[in-house]
Scaffold this motif. Structure first.
Motif, mmCIF file in Angstrom:
data_model
loop_
_atom_site.group_PDB
_atom_site.id
_atom_site.type_symbol
_atom_site.label_atom_id
_atom_site.label_comp_id
_atom_site.label_asym_id
_atom_site.label_seq_id
_atom_site.Cartn_x
_atom_site.Cartn_y
_atom_site.Cartn_z
ATOM 1 N N TYR A 1 0.808 -1.216 0.000
ATOM 2 C CA TYR A 1 0.000 0.000 0.000
ATOM 3 C C TYR A 1 0.845 1.273 0.000
ATOM 4 O O TYR A 1 0.629 2.172 -0.810
ATOM 5 N N GLY A 2 1.800 1.352 0.922
ATOM 6 C CA GLY A 2 2.606 2.565 1.020
ATOM 7 C C GLY A 2 3.508 2.780 -0.176
ATOM 8 O O GLY A 2 3.657 3.909 -0.667
ATOM 9 N N ALA A 3 4.134 1.706 -0.675
ATOM 10 C CA ALA A 3 5.047 1.812 -1.820
ATOM 11 C C ALA A 3 4.353 1.544 -3.147
ATOM 12 O O ALA A 3 4.979 1.613 -4.203
ATOM 13 N N GLY A 4 3.074 1.212 -3.088
ATOM 14 C CA GLY A 4 2.295 1.062 -4.315
ATOM 15 C C GLY A 4 2.533 -0.198 -5.121
ATOM 16 O O GLY A 4 2.209 -0.241 -6.309
ATOM 17 N N LEU A 5 3.079 -1.248 -4.479
ATOM 18 C CA LEU A 5 3.326 -2.484 -5.227
ATOM 19 C C LEU A 5 2.072 -3.331 -5.403
ATOM 20 O O LEU A 5 2.078 -4.293 -6.160
ATOM 21 N N GLY A 6 1.013 -2.987 -4.682
ATOM 22 C CA GLY A 6 -0.222 -3.752 -4.793
ATOM 23 C C GLY A 6 -0.218 -4.977 -3.894
ATOM 24 O O GLY A 6 0.772 -5.282 -3.218
ATOM 25 N N THR A 7 -1.322 -5.706 -3.896
ATOM 26 C CA THR A 7 -1.482 -6.824 -2.959
ATOM 27 C C THR A 7 -1.168 -8.187 -3.561
ATOM 28 O O THR A 7 -1.344 -9.201 -2.907
ATOM 29 N N ALA A 8 -0.672 -8.215 -4.792
ATOM 30 C CA ALA A 8 -0.276 -9.496 -5.394
ATOM 31 C C ALA A 8 1.198 -9.760 -5.106
ATOM 32 O O ALA A 8 1.986 -10.087 -5.989
ATOM 33 N N ILE A 9 1.575 -9.614 -3.829
ATOM 34 C CA ILE A 9 2.953 -9.831 -3.390
ATOM 35 C C ILE A 9 2.932 -10.644 -2.108
ATOM 36 O O ILE A 9 1.933 -10.686 -1.386
ATOM 37 N N ALA A 10 4.049 -11.310 -1.816
ATOM 38 C CA ALA A 10 4.160 -12.094 -0.581
ATOM 39 C C ALA A 10 5.626 -12.344 -0.274
ATOM 40 O O ALA A 10 6.415 -12.627 -1.186
ATOM 41 N N PRO A 11 6.027 -12.233 0.997
ATOM 42 C CA PRO A 11 7.403 -12.578 1.360
ATOM 43 C C PRO A 11 7.609 -14.080 1.298
ATOM 44 O O PRO A 11 6.676 -14.858 1.542
ATOM 45 N N THR A 12 8.811 -14.491 0.954
ATOM 46 C CA THR A 12 9.105 -15.925 0.873
ATOM 47 C C THR A 12 10.502 -16.172 1.419
ATOM 48 O O THR A 12 11.222 -15.247 1.774
ATOM 49 N N TRP A 13 10.864 -17.437 1.481
ATOM 50 C CA TRP A 13 12.182 -17.817 2.002
ATOM 51 C C TRP A 13 12.826 -18.753 0.996
ATOM 52 O O TRP A 13 12.211 -19.731 0.570
#
Length: 210
Positions: free
Chosen positions: A194-206
């Protein structure tokens, strides 16, 4: 497994969708019974149940409410001794750009203190509703990671089995106190979305070498 999802918002609805698709017996409850009924109707195989006593008979309870509502929702649901509860909440500030807890405690630990009979697992808090609804692959070419932290080995195993059945890659994040790391990770993900505008189709991974 028999799974009760508490909450009929975006996350609750996404959970119901994926759990039904994975073949689980799914119940959904919410403070607003009409919303729970709508979610169940949209996902054939799921059933809406009253919020009072909703946890009874479930192998796993997913609390998909906001953090501020989680304890009351779990108490109303009548969580049983040793019952696995997956806490997906994050203690967000009103503008969603910060956390109200951290360093010395976490939302998960505070919920565990308030509902001590629950076998609490922190999990799915780093996954946006849009990603959860789309599924573990969501067009990225690799599976989305779900981090799980708990002091209960059986509960963590329940959460792992549930996440794996839905196609997610599970990362064992240790004991429940490590929710203190997972919640800020979710905060970073929310900022990026939201703040950086990347949208919600993102997720942290390992990543694992080799």
């Amino acid at each position: 497994m028999k799974v009760t999802v508490i909450g009929a918002g975006n996350m609750g609805s996404a959970f119901v969708r994926q759990l039904v698709g994975a073949g689980h017996q799914v119940s959904v409850a919410a403070r607003d019974a009409a919303k729970a009924a709508q979610v169940a109707a949209a996902h054939p195989g799921a059933v809406a149940v009253p919020a009072a006593g909703a946890a009874q008979g479930a192998d796993v309870v997913v609390v998909a409410t906001g953090y501020a509502d989680a304890v009351a929702a779990l108490r109303t649901a009548d969580v049983q001794a040793g019952q696995t509860v997956i806490d997906i909440t994050n203690p967000l500030t009103a503008d969603y750009m910060g956390l109200t807890l951290g360093h010395s405690t976490s939302a998960a630990e505070e919920i565990a203190k308030a509902v001590p009979q629950a076998a609490l697992v922190k999990g799915f808090n780093t996954v946006f509703a849009a990603v959860l609804a789309e599924g573990a692959d969501f067009g990225s070419g690799r599976k989305v990671s779900v981090f799980v932290a708990s002091d209960s080995a059986p509960a963590k195993q329940h959460a792992t089995q549930l996440a794996t059945s839905m196609g997610f890659e599970v990362v064992d994040a240790g004991g429940l106190k490590n929710a203190r790391y997972l919640e800020p990770l979710a905060g970073l993900n929310i900022y990026l979305g939201y703040g950086a505008g990347l949208g919600t189709a993102i997720a942290p991974t390992w990543l694992h070498k080799g």
